[in-house]
Design a protein around this motif. Sequence first.
Motif, PDB file in Angstrom:
ATOM      1  N   LYS A  77      33.285  27.466  45.388  1.00  0.00           N
ATOM      2  CA  LYS A  77      32.076  28.274  45.247  1.00  0.00           C
ATOM      3  C   LYS A  77      32.399  29.769  45.265  1.00  0.00           C
ATOM      4  O   LYS A  77      33.211  30.232  46.047  1.00  0.00           O
ATOM      5  CB  LYS A  77      31.107  27.957  46.393  1.00  0.00           C
ATOM      6  N   GLY A  78      31.730  30.478  44.359  1.00  0.00           N
ATOM      7  CA  GLY A  78      31.828  31.930  44.393  1.00  0.00           C
ATOM      8  C   GLY A  78      33.093  32.509  43.808  1.00  0.00           C
ATOM      9  O   GLY A  78      33.242  33.718  43.730  1.00  0.00           O
ATOM     10  N   LEU A  79      33.995  31.653  43.377  1.00  0.00           N
ATOM     11  CA  LEU A  79      35.228  32.162  42.789  1.00  0.00           C
ATOM     12  C   LEU A  79      35.256  31.846  41.299  1.00  0.00           C
ATOM     13  O   LEU A  79      34.966  30.723  40.899  1.00  0.00           O
ATOM     14  CB  LEU A  79      36.450  31.526  43.444  1.00  0.00           C
ATOM     15  N   SER A  80      35.593  32.827  40.505  1.00  0.00           N
ATOM     16  CA  SER A  80      35.745  32.566  39.074  1.00  0.00           C
ATOM     17  C   SER A  80      37.123  32.010  38.799  1.00  0.00           C
ATOM     18  O   SER A  80      37.297  31.081  38.026  1.00  0.00           O
ATOM     19  CB  SER A  80      35.587  33.857  38.276  1.00  0.00           C
ATOM     20  N   VAL A  81      38.097  32.642  39.447  1.00  0.00           N
ATOM     21  CA  VAL A  81      39.471  32.235  39.201  1.00  0.00           C
ATOM     22  C   VAL A  81      40.195  32.201  40.535  1.00  0.00           C
ATOM     23  O   VAL A  81      40.015  33.084  41.379  1.00  0.00           O
ATOM     24  CB  VAL A  81      40.188  33.225  38.254  1.00  0.00           C
ATOM     25  N   LYS A  82      40.971  31.160  40.722  1.00  0.00           N
ATOM     26  CA  LYS A  82      41.762  31.066  41.931  1.00  0.00           C
ATOM     27  C   LYS A  82      43.176  30.725  41.505  1.00  0.00           C
ATOM     28  O   LYS A  82      43.411  29.706  40.871  1.00  0.00           O
ATOM     29  CB  LYS A  82      41.182  29.964  42.815  1.00  0.00           C
ATOM     30  N   VAL A  83      44.110  31.589  41.804  1.00  0.00           N
ATOM     31  CA  VAL A  83      45.501  31.368  41.425  1.00  0.00           C
ATOM     32  C   VAL A  83      46.309  31.208  42.697  1.00  0.00           C
ATOM     33  O   VAL A  83      46.278  32.078  43.566  1.00  0.00           O
ATOM     34  CB  VAL A  83      46.040  32.562  40.603  1.00  0.00           C
ATOM     35  N   GLU A  84      46.981  30.063  42.824  1.00  0.00           N
ATOM     36  CA  GLU A  84      47.756  29.818  44.040  1.00  0.00           C
ATOM     37  C   GLU A  84      49.220  29.611  43.696  1.00  0.00           C
ATOM     38  O   GLU A  84      49.553  28.704  42.939  1.00  0.00           O
ATOM     39  CB  GLU A  84      47.248  28.544  44.726  1.00  0.00           C
ATOM     40  N   ASN A  85      50.070  30.423  44.257  1.00  0.00           N
ATOM     41  CA  ASN A  85      51.535  30.295  44.104  1.00  0.00           C
ATOM     42  C   ASN A  85      51.959  30.004  42.675  1.00  0.00           C
ATOM     43  O   ASN A  85      52.766  29.132  42.427  1.00  0.00           O
ATOM     44  CB  ASN A  85      52.090  29.185  44.995  1.00  0.00           C
TER      45      ASN A  85
ATOM     46  N   PHE B  33      46.324  35.015  43.833  1.00  0.00           N
ATOM     47  CA  PHE B  33      45.162  35.894  44.009  1.00  0.00           C
ATOM     48  C   PHE B  33      43.882  35.148  43.693  1.00  0.00           C
ATOM     49  O   PHE B  33      43.897  34.110  43.030  1.00  0.00           O
ATOM     50  CB  PHE B  33      45.287  37.180  43.184  1.00  0.00           C
ATOM     51  N   ASP B  34      42.779  35.657  44.221  1.00  0.00           N
ATOM     52  CA  ASP B  34      41.460  35.084  43.963  1.00  0.00           C
ATOM     53  C   ASP B  34      40.647  36.096  43.204  1.00  0.00           C
ATOM     54  O   ASP B  34      40.799  37.292  43.409  1.00  0.00           O
ATOM     55  CB  ASP B  34      40.714  34.848  45.281  1.00  0.00           C
ATOM     56  N   VAL B  35      39.790  35.620  42.349  1.00  0.00           N
ATOM     57  CA  VAL B  35      38.869  36.527  41.668  1.00  0.00           C
ATOM     58  C   VAL B  35      37.451  36.038  41.935  1.00  0.00           C
ATOM     59  O   VAL B  35      37.006  35.058  41.348  1.00  0.00           O
ATOM     60  CB  VAL B  35      39.157  36.572  40.152  1.00  0.00           C
ATOM     61  N   PRO B  36      36.733  36.721  42.849  1.00  0.00           N
ATOM     62  CA  PRO B  36      35.356  36.317  43.121  1.00  0.00           C
ATOM     63  C   PRO B  36      34.473  36.595  41.907  1.00  0.00           C
ATOM     64  O   PRO B  36      34.816  37.425  41.060  1.00  0.00           O
ATOM     65  CB  PRO B  36      34.937  37.204  44.301  1.00  0.00           C
ATOM     66  N   ASP B  37      33.335  35.919  41.826  1.00  0.00           N
ATOM     67  CA  ASP B  37      32.383  36.175  40.748  1.00  0.00           C
ATOM     68  C   ASP B  37      32.001  37.653  40.746  1.00  0.00           C
ATOM     69  O   ASP B  37      31.885  38.267  41.796  1.00  0.00           O
ATOM     70  CB  ASP B  37      31.115  35.342  40.962  1.00  0.00           C
ATOM     71  N   GLY B  38      31.812  38.182  39.567  1.00  0.00           N
ATOM     72  CA  GLY B  38      31.368  39.566  39.461  1.00  0.00           C
ATOM     73  C   GLY B  38      32.486  40.582  39.521  1.00  0.00           C
ATOM     74  O   GLY B  38      32.237  41.783  39.575  1.00  0.00           O
ATOM     75  N   THR B  39      33.726  40.117  39.490  1.00  0.00           N
ATOM     76  CA  THR B  39      34.848  41.052  39.548  1.00  0.00           C
ATOM     77  C   THR B  39      35.219  41.528  38.156  1.00  0.00           C
ATOM     78  O   THR B  39      35.195  40.755  37.208  1.00  0.00           O
ATOM     79  CB  THR B  39      36.088  40.371  40.161  1.00  0.00           C
ATOM     80  N   ALA B  40      35.533  42.794  38.040  1.00  0.00           N
ATOM     81  CA  ALA B  40      36.154  43.295  36.817  1.00  0.00           C
ATOM     82  C   ALA B  40      37.573  43.665  37.213  1.00  0.00           C
ATOM     83  O   ALA B  40      37.801  44.684  37.853  1.00  0.00           O
ATOM     84  CB  ALA B  40      35.393  44.506  36.291  1.00  0.00           C
ATOM     85  N   LEU B  41      38.496  42.809  36.863  1.00  0.00           N
ATOM     86  CA  LEU B  41      39.857  42.963  37.348  1.00  0.00           C
ATOM     87  C   LEU B  41      40.730  43.646  36.310  1.00  0.00           C
ATOM     88  O   LEU B  41      40.851  43.164  35.187  1.00  0.00           O
ATOM     89  CB  LEU B  41      40.443  41.596  37.704  1.00  0.00           C
TER      90      LEU B  41
END
Lengths: 267, 295
Positions: free
Chosen positions: A13-21, A61-69
Amino acid sequence: MSSLSASESVPTKGLSVKVENLSVTYRTTFERVPTFKNAITRFGRGQRAVREVEALKNVTFDVPDGTALGIIGNNGAGKSTLMRALAGILPPTEGRIEVNGRISPLLSLGVGFNPMLSGRENIILGGLASGLSRAQVVARAEEVTAFAGLEEFIDAPMRTYSSGMYSRLAFSVAVHMDPDILMIDEALSAGDATFKTKAAEKMGELRESARAFFLVSHSLASIKQLCNDAIWLHKGTLMMRGTPEEVTAAYADFVNVGESAVILEDL
Amino acid sequence: MSTDKQVVDSERENEFTTTHHVYVPHKAGIPPLANYARELWRRREFATEMSRASLRAANTLTLFGQVWLVLNPLLLSGVYFLLVQVLSGGRHGWEFFAQLTAGLFTFYFISGSMGTGASSVVGGGKLLLNTAFPRLLMPFSAIRTAFFRFLPTLPVYLIFHVIAGLGFHWAVFIAVFFLFLLVVFALGLAALFATLQVYFRDTTSFLPYLTRIWLYASPVLWSIETIPPRFEKVITVLEFVNPLHSLLGGFTQCLVNGDIPSFTTFATATVWAFGVFAIGSLFFMSREREFAVRL
């Protein structure tokens, strides 16, 4: 590339993108053109022409919703590899990527088009490949054309386009395919002043509506202006994560050029 | 921001477009087949459009484009007809010419499939680098192109069929089945050669030699019935080793002579077609995720 078992299919929930290792290592050939003939000759000599490229090393890294990365880094830092991994084009070697949303097809500027086909055919092919239906693509083709300002040339083969026209169309396709997650890879560096203004406006608008927005750029000013979060990649490792101001300052320090006009602007 | 909310919601979970994807390292080479097949089917329009665009680009849809498609194999039939005529002392008539055209046109469909199939992935390189979609769409679209280049030769064959006074039999319907098998076979072949072409860019340079040998080993210039007894052993081997022996032989037998092929021909043709399809497409799928770094 994805083994979609039930346990993994629960979106975070709330994450657009989740990158792990995430590590991406791929084997590529350093031959100019890989041929059977060369392979035979090399085999006779007992050589191998395959080289391992560690494009990304243990990136998390995690990218929560609404992020402009914003993503910055030198050439060869792994920025485009990261984009391709997020889009599902390059499979991870290690680690896990979770993406919630439809991703725009454009990754780096001007590629993805077949120069022998007309602009319209390319728009339709690109849209169909990314999974839209024909009706959806045809409806968008007009909008895409109008936004790119290419009404006169849309049925001409793309080899007749100037590089600016090429990139205008590429940008226009990416922003009109209704992505939840928009990924722009060095898109601001082409196009004339008029189009750049229009593109910046459109990106601002999309940043509001899209779930997440990724911008790869060498223009630190664009990063600062359009993003609210930034990461810095160097030779495949994640060096820093922070606000665009902090990260661009650290990066500028690192490359030892200071925040001169050259890196702030596109040349 | 998706205005296609309904579409997105109704989309099933898969690795290419859904709104939720998980990418982990792939251990086994072959992706979940059900998902893959579903996505392949969902994007069939892409293969159609791709093939249409390449046909348009090659002017195939214009009158002279169509004429050219027919003219090339037709001239070849003329050449081979003369050759066989001279070698055999001139005992062949229109009937043989009809059979020759049917065989050659069909053979050119298969060799064209290999050619367009082989260059499909490498030729579409840029699109592959930018969009995630089932890559098998590329060789499959090439087969559609090859098939649409084959279609205009059929009416030309019919003219010779009529001239030779061969008449029409209901076995023609069985020829449709063999044509279907030929298409399935071509799909597998295209996937196989497309993969090879990614790793060895000179694959297409070898193809002309391969096709030439294959042509002589297939019942195109000679027919199964007219083989002298001393070659019988060779034929019994070819019958099973050369897929075109049963596939193409069965097709022309139905179409030209109106004979119903033996059960062995049916069985061999079916096994070859689906076998090559399975091997080619599975090999392609197991390799396709590497294409992006090899192009």
